[in-house]
Write an enzyme that holds these catalytic residues in place. Structure first.
Site, PDB file in Angstrom:
ATOM      1  N   HIS A 178      37.647  16.368  -1.654  1.00  0.00           N
ATOM      2  CA  HIS A 178      37.498  16.076  -0.225  1.00  0.00           C
ATOM      3  C   HIS A 178      38.774  16.429   0.552  1.00  0.00           C
ATOM      4  O   HIS A 178      38.705  16.835   1.712  1.00  0.00           O
ATOM      5  CB  HIS A 178      37.191  14.588  -0.003  1.00  0.00           C
ATOM      6  CG  HIS A 178      35.743  14.222  -0.162  1.00  0.00           C
ATOM      7  ND1 HIS A 178      34.740  14.811   0.593  1.00  0.00           N
ATOM      8  CD2 HIS A 178      35.123  13.313  -0.957  1.00  0.00           C
ATOM      9  CE1 HIS A 178      33.572  14.279   0.249  1.00  0.00           C
ATOM     10  NE2 HIS A 178      33.771  13.374  -0.695  1.00  0.00           N
ATOM     11  N   HIS A 231      36.358  14.180  -7.620  1.00  0.00           N
ATOM     12  CA  HIS A 231      35.473  14.257  -6.449  1.00  0.00           C
ATOM     13  C   HIS A 231      36.275  13.985  -5.165  1.00  0.00           C
ATOM     14  O   HIS A 231      36.172  14.736  -4.187  1.00  0.00           O
ATOM     15  CB  HIS A 231      34.344  13.236  -6.618  1.00  0.00           C
ATOM     16  CG  HIS A 231      33.398  13.156  -5.470  1.00  0.00           C
ATOM     17  ND1 HIS A 231      32.090  13.588  -5.547  1.00  0.00           N
ATOM     18  CD2 HIS A 231      33.562  12.691  -4.194  1.00  0.00           C
ATOM     19  CE1 HIS A 231      31.512  13.397  -4.369  1.00  0.00           C
ATOM     20  NE2 HIS A 231      32.373  12.851  -3.540  1.00  0.00           N
ATOM     21  N   GLU A 232      37.084  12.927  -5.186  1.00  0.00           N
ATOM     22  CA  GLU A 232      37.845  12.563  -3.979  1.00  0.00           C
ATOM     23  C   GLU A 232      38.934  13.597  -3.692  1.00  0.00           C
ATOM     24  O   GLU A 232      39.204  13.917  -2.534  1.00  0.00           O
ATOM     25  CB  GLU A 232      38.452  11.167  -4.123  1.00  0.00           C
ATOM     26  CG  GLU A 232      37.443  10.044  -4.389  1.00  0.00           C
ATOM     27  CD  GLU A 232      36.252  10.038  -3.444  1.00  0.00           C
ATOM     28  OE1 GLU A 232      36.396  10.468  -2.279  1.00  0.00           O
ATOM     29  OE2 GLU A 232      35.160   9.623  -3.874  1.00  0.00           O
ATOM     30  N   GLY A 245      34.536   5.381  -4.381  1.00  0.00           N
ATOM     31  CA  GLY A 245      35.666   6.186  -3.930  1.00  0.00           C
ATOM     32  C   GLY A 245      35.390   6.683  -2.527  1.00  0.00           C
ATOM     33  O   GLY A 245      34.227   6.907  -2.160  1.00  0.00           O
ATOM     34  N   GLN A 269      36.750  11.473   5.150  1.00  0.00           N
ATOM     35  CA  GLN A 269      35.385  10.961   5.336  1.00  0.00           C
ATOM     36  C   GLN A 269      35.278   9.963   6.485  1.00  0.00           C
ATOM     37  O   GLN A 269      34.176   9.648   6.927  1.00  0.00           O
ATOM     38  CB  GLN A 269      34.859  10.330   4.037  1.00  0.00           C
ATOM     39  CG  GLN A 269      34.608  11.349   2.937  1.00  0.00           C
ATOM     40  CD  GLN A 269      34.086  10.696   1.676  1.00  0.00           C
ATOM     41  OE1 GLN A 269      34.863  10.220   0.871  1.00  0.00           O
ATOM     42  NE2 GLN A 269      32.774  10.646   1.518  1.00  0.00           N
ATOM     43  N   CYS A 284      27.754  11.045  -3.088  1.00  0.00           N
ATOM     44  CA  CYS A 284      28.831  11.132  -2.100  1.00  0.00           C
ATOM     45  C   CYS A 284      28.386  10.372  -0.857  1.00  0.00           C
ATOM     46  O   CYS A 284      27.264  10.571  -0.380  1.00  0.00           O
ATOM     47  CB  CYS A 284      29.119  12.586  -1.755  1.00  0.00           C
ATOM     48  SG  CYS A 284      30.424  12.761  -0.517  1.00  0.00           S
ATOM     49  N   LEU A 285      29.268   9.517  -0.349  1.00  0.00           N
ATOM     50  CA  LEU A 285      28.912   8.700   0.820  1.00  0.00           C
ATOM     51  C   LEU A 285      28.654   9.560   2.058  1.00  0.00           C
ATOM     52  O   LEU A 285      28.004   9.106   2.992  1.00  0.00           O
ATOM     53  CB  LEU A 285      30.027   7.683   1.109  1.00  0.00           C
ATOM     54  CG  LEU A 285      30.272   6.649   0.001  1.00  0.00           C
ATOM     55  CD1 LEU A 285      31.485   5.780   0.347  1.00  0.00           C
ATOM     56  CD2 LEU A 285      29.040   5.783  -0.206  1.00  0.00           C
TER      57      LEU A 285
HETATM   58 NI    NI Z   1      32.314  12.235  -1.542  1.00  0.00          NI
END
Ligand code: NI
Length: 165
Positions: A139, A135-136, A45, A50, A93-94
């Site tokens: 963001h 989670h997304e 995701g 991001q 998380c990226l």
């Molecule tokens: Ni993330």
């Protein structure tokens, strides 16, 4: 399509409340970039902020790492129902590479969103897909997974993160 650089926390753009997508046609290229960036990362995701685009939009694919492609592009998403039952799993998380957080999430969610064609959609998600969507969604409001930990766990996670090269 191109792979976009992924912002790393504490970039301030990750702590910003994003604006709604007004016209789906204007984000087609961004959605393709997000998918390409997510699969290359590799992740399940990624949200528009991001890659530095402060818009209420994310893409996810909960199943592709198990060989089942389930791409989902969600514009202006919102939860219409969230289960009381919780699931806690290690969440990566990226934008915070090298660490995972044990975040309590709803085990099941009902999510409404607009698709790329401008159509209203509603999906019921459970398991990994439900956790990824929550989670997304965070963001889009400038909330990181570690912001949902208790202060002690948050501090411990960030100490480990600081040590990641
Ligand atoms: Ni993330």
């Amino acid at each position: 399509m191109s792979i976009r650089p992924i912002l790393r926390w504490p970039d301030p753009r990750l702590s910003t409340v994003c604006a709604p997508v007004e016209d789906p046609a204007t984000v087609e290229a961004l959605v393709l970039d997000l998918f390409e960036t997510m699969y290359a990362a590799p992740g399940r995701g990624i949200a528009a902020p991001q890659v530095g685009e402060c818009l209420r939009l994310f893409v996810m694919d909960a199943g592709w790492k198990q060989g089942e492609m389930t791409p989902l592009a969600c514009l202006n998403p919102r939860f219409v129902q969230m289960s009381e039952a919780q699931a806690v799993g290690p969440e990566g998380c990226l934008s915070v590479p090298g660490v995972t957080a044990e975040v309590p999430r709803s085990a099941e969610v009902e999510m409404a969103f607009t698709d790329l064609g401008g159509q209203a959609q509603q999906v019921r998600l459970s398991g990994a897909a439900a956790v990824i969507a929550q989670h997304e969604m965070d963001h889009l409001d400038g909330v990181m997974h570690f912001d949902r930990l208790d202060p002690q766990a948050r501090t411990a996670l960030l100490a480990v993160y600081d040590a990641v090269p």
